[in-house]
Design an enzyme around this catalytic site. Structure first.
Site, short mmCIF file in Angstrom:
data_model
loop_
_atom_site.label_atom_id
_atom_site.label_comp_id
_atom_site.label_asym_id
_atom_site.label_seq_id
_atom_site.Cartn_x
_atom_site.Cartn_y
_atom_site.Cartn_z
CB CYS A 1 -9.43 78.97 -21.64
SG CYS A 1 -10.59 78.04 -20.65
NE ARG B 1 -9.17 83.61 -25.54
CZ ARG B 1 -9.36 83.16 -26.77
NH1 ARG B 1 -9.18 83.98 -27.79
NH2 ARG B 1 -9.71 81.92 -27.00
CD1 TRP C 1 -14.95 82.87 -18.73
CD2 TRP C 1 -16.04 81.42 -20.02
NE1 TRP C 1 -16.20 83.38 -18.97
CE2 TRP C 1 -16.89 82.50 -19.76
CE3 TRP C 1 -16.53 80.38 -20.80
CZ2 TRP C 1 -18.18 82.59 -20.25
CZ3 TRP C 1 -17.81 80.46 -21.29
CH2 TRP C 1 -18.63 81.56 -21.02
CG ASN D 1 -8.92 77.68 -25.31
OD1 ASN D 1 -10.06 77.41 -24.94
ND2 ASN D 1 -8.66 78.63 -26.19
N GLY D 2 -10.25 74.57 -24.53
CA GLY D 2 -11.13 73.68 -25.29
C GLY D 2 -11.80 72.70 -24.34
CE LYS E 1 -28.77 93.66 -31.61
NZ LYS E 1 -28.96 92.87 -30.53
CD GLU F 1 -29.61 96.88 -29.23
OE1 GLU F 1 -29.72 96.62 -28.03
OE2 GLU F 1 -29.12 96.08 -30.04
CG HIS G 1 -55.21 92.69 -37.70
ND1 HIS G 1 -56.53 92.58 -38.08
CD2 HIS G 1 -54.67 91.45 -37.87
CE1 HIS G 1 -56.78 91.33 -38.44
NE2 HIS G 1 -55.67 90.62 -38.33
CE LYS H 1 -22.34 93.04 -24.33
NZ LYS H 1 -23.19 92.73 -25.47
#
Ligand code: G6P
Length: 602
Positions: free
Chosen positions: A2, A27, A75, A99-100, A482, A485, A501, A597
């Site tokens: 949020c 966000r 959100w 928010n939270g 990572k 990429e 091996h 993405k």
């Protein structure tokens, strides 16, 4: 997650709030709303979906002259993304944005319902505004009523509250969720992040946990623990892009640093005192389930592999992990006693979505672990656990991976409790380790500096092997991914015991091996594997809490008493190593060549 904004001043309030909300879009959100008091009159508008929907709703409205306004992008956490659940939440004559997560909202809600208050939303936030009006009804000043309200809240919050009783004032409080206040001449602004006020104000104060107060034109009163507090503002950046990155060089770097705080969001309301709870799951979800199949792609697949070790070991349930694009065409045997779990940061990956549809056609129950509510995979799944990592901009996934692993770990303990496969002491150990995770994810300045200095030695060579055992094997795969990429160097993840091996044939001084050497898991075994490589002159970078004198390079992580804490700290090291190598090579860290993405094609 949020976003919150607020404004006090003479300017057109609707425009200021809507512009600020647009700056917070990054966000992630699924509904938005604003509330304005000007000329003593209250107005509010809410809309599901994008801010342009809200703009349309408020198109005929103007708010010139002095006044106050608050706005919010939501959100969804408690309750679906509907207009009723969107903020601001209204009492009889006051509005709140938050928010939270208010952890004790059920208790507050019950208390207020018993007093005859009617709730219209399913959110944890609505309790705040009703509680405020109840407190006000006892005859105290609005600020006293606000203070009494904040004192009752448990959990994380950044709150802005306005009321017709004090039409020139915004009441604010912060604990655990971000908020700043900014000033420009007589005007006052509030926001979750400075991007929302850059260009409008030149200076801001970033509130600290436990701070609260009230603001009017040209006057802000700030308190902490009942004591008035002086505050010093800091200059705001002038460049908006820089502001979105909070001063970091790349979004990926910012997202690596955010992992500690988003982990709190992932755990909120789920890791309780002596149990794990998932409100979003039906109690009967696991009835008749004898096995789990996890299906995912890329980084999410690596999270799945990690989860499978945890699920089999602690919840004692057979668990297979498959790459979605392979699963789709192998004519898999699917039986209805298998729970089908998909993992996806975007919720849109075509292969994962199609695999899910196949499993559903075969009659399997489905659960997704996803970062985007209302995405295709969430909508297609019977159940969804949201990872709450907030929007991730860097193409190379970091915080999405960390939160996926955390959800799988929590799910393991949730299931272990249901299946009675762990005793109370072991459950307590796991829950304690979870609570320590945000700390393990704090990036220490010295650690980052050390990795930065070492990174210059790793810009060439004929390849990297990341090696580990058990859960550190999927972490090795992820570390290698990572690096590949964003640096375009060849890297592979390998089970440490398997090097002999085949891959050991490659060993020479130009073969770089990144050895994940946790103290809490098979240390002696991996040490022997590393010694085998040293004997063949491979170059070793050891990551471990203990010094390893035989390694060429060594990165020390903190001593911890649980392998998952070592896992998360080593994850940080591998992410930062990839980042610094990529920066030195001059690559675009956030948008690496050829990658996307959200991969919505097969
Ligand atoms: C793309 C992204 C990766 C991601 C993979 C799976 O390749 O670049 O970071 O791991 O897709 O995506 P998902 O959204 O399903 O997790």
């Amino acid at each position: 997650m949020c976003g919150i904004v607020g404004y006090i001043g003479q300017k057109e309030k609707k425009e200021i709030i809507l512009d600020a909300l647009k700056e917070l879009e990054y966000r992630g959100y699924d509904s938005a709303g604003i509330a304005v008091i000007s000329d003593g009159k209250l107005n509010h508008f809410k809309a599901v979906g994008k801010i342009k929907n809200l703009e349309e709703k408020a198109s005929g409205f103007e708010s010139k002259g002095s006044g106050i306004a608050i706005g919010h992008t939501r959100w969804a956490t408690h309750g679906k993304p509907t207009e009723l659940n969107a903020h601001p939440h209204l009492g009889a004559f006051s509005y709140v944005v938050h928010n939270g997560i208010i952890e004790n909202y059920q208790e507050l809600r019950k208390e207020l319902i018993d007093k005859g208050i009617k709730f219209v939303s399913q959110t944890d936030t609505e309790s705040i505004v009703h509680l405020f009006e109840q407190n006000l009804a006892t005859g105290v000043e609005p600020f006293e009523a606000f203070k009494a309200t904040i004192n009752r809240l448990e959990g994380a919050y950044a709150v802005l509250l306005i009321t017709q009783v004090a039409p020139d004032t915004i009441f604010f409080a912060k604990n655990g969720s971000p908020m700043l206040l900014a000033r420009d001449d007589n005007d006052v602004y509030f926001a979750s992040s400075d991007t929302a006020v850059v260009g409008r104000a030149k200076e801001a104060y970033y509130l600290e946990d436990g701070e609260y107060g009230f603001a009017k034109t040209n006057s802000v009163k700030l308190y902490s623990k009942d004591t008035p507090k002086e505050f010093v503002t800091k200059p705001l950046p002038e460049d908006k892009t820089l502001a979105q990155k909070d001063g970091f060089r790349f979004f990926m770097e910012k997202e690596i640093y955010e992992q500690s705080s988003v982990m709190n969001d992932t755990m909120l309301g789920r890791v309780l005192e002596d149990t794990i709870e998932f409100e979003e799951l039906d109690k009967s979800l696991f009835d008749g389930i004898r096995a789990i199949k996890i299906c995912a792609c890329g980084t999410s697949y690596h999270a799945g592999l990690t989860g499978a070790y945890l699920l089999e070991r602690m919840a004692k349930i057979p668990c297979q992990v498959e790459i979605a694009s392979e699963f789709r065409y192998k004519e898999p045997l699917l039986t209805p006693d298998t729970l089908f779990i998909t993992i996806s940061q975007s919720g849109e990956t075509a292969d994962t979505l199609e695999a899910l549809k196949m499993a559903k056609r075969a009659g399997l129950k489905s659960l997704t672990i996803c970062n985007v509510d209302n995405s295709s995979i969430v909508r297609e799944s019977d159940y969804a656990i949201l990872t709450r990592a907030g929007i991730e901009k860097g193409v190379a996934s970091t915080k999405a991976f960390a939160t996926q692993v955390m959800v799988l770990w929590m799910l393991t303990i949730y299931l272990a409790q249901k299946r009675d496969t762990l005793d109370k002491e072991s459950i307590d150990t796991e829950l304690n380790a979870m609570r320590h995770t945000p700390k393990a994810l704090i990036v220490a300045r010295l650690l980052h500096e050390r990795i930065y200095r070492l990174s210059k030695r790793y810009l060439h060579g004929h390849g990297f092997f990341f090696i580990g055992r058990d859960i550190f094997y999927p972490l090795a795969l992820e570390g290698a991914l990572k690096l590949k990429e964003i640096s375009y160097l060849h890297a592979e993840g390998y089970p440490a015991g398997e090097m002999k091996h085949g891959p050991i044939a490659l060993a020479d001084a130009e073969l770089f091996t990144i050895a994940l050497m946790p103290k809490n898991m098979l240390y002696d075994k991996i040490k022997s594997n590393v010694e085998e490589l040293i004997a063949r002159d491979a170059t070793i970078l050891a990551i471990s809490p203990d010094t390893f004198g035989m390694a060429d390079d060594y990165i020390k992580i903190r001593h911890a008493d649980h392998p998952m804490l070592e896992f998360f700290e080593m994850m940080l090291v591998t992410q930062i190593l990839a980042l610094e190598i990529s920066i030195r090579l001059g690559n675009d860290v956030d948008m690496p060549r050829n990658l996307a993405k959200s991969v919505t094609v097969e």
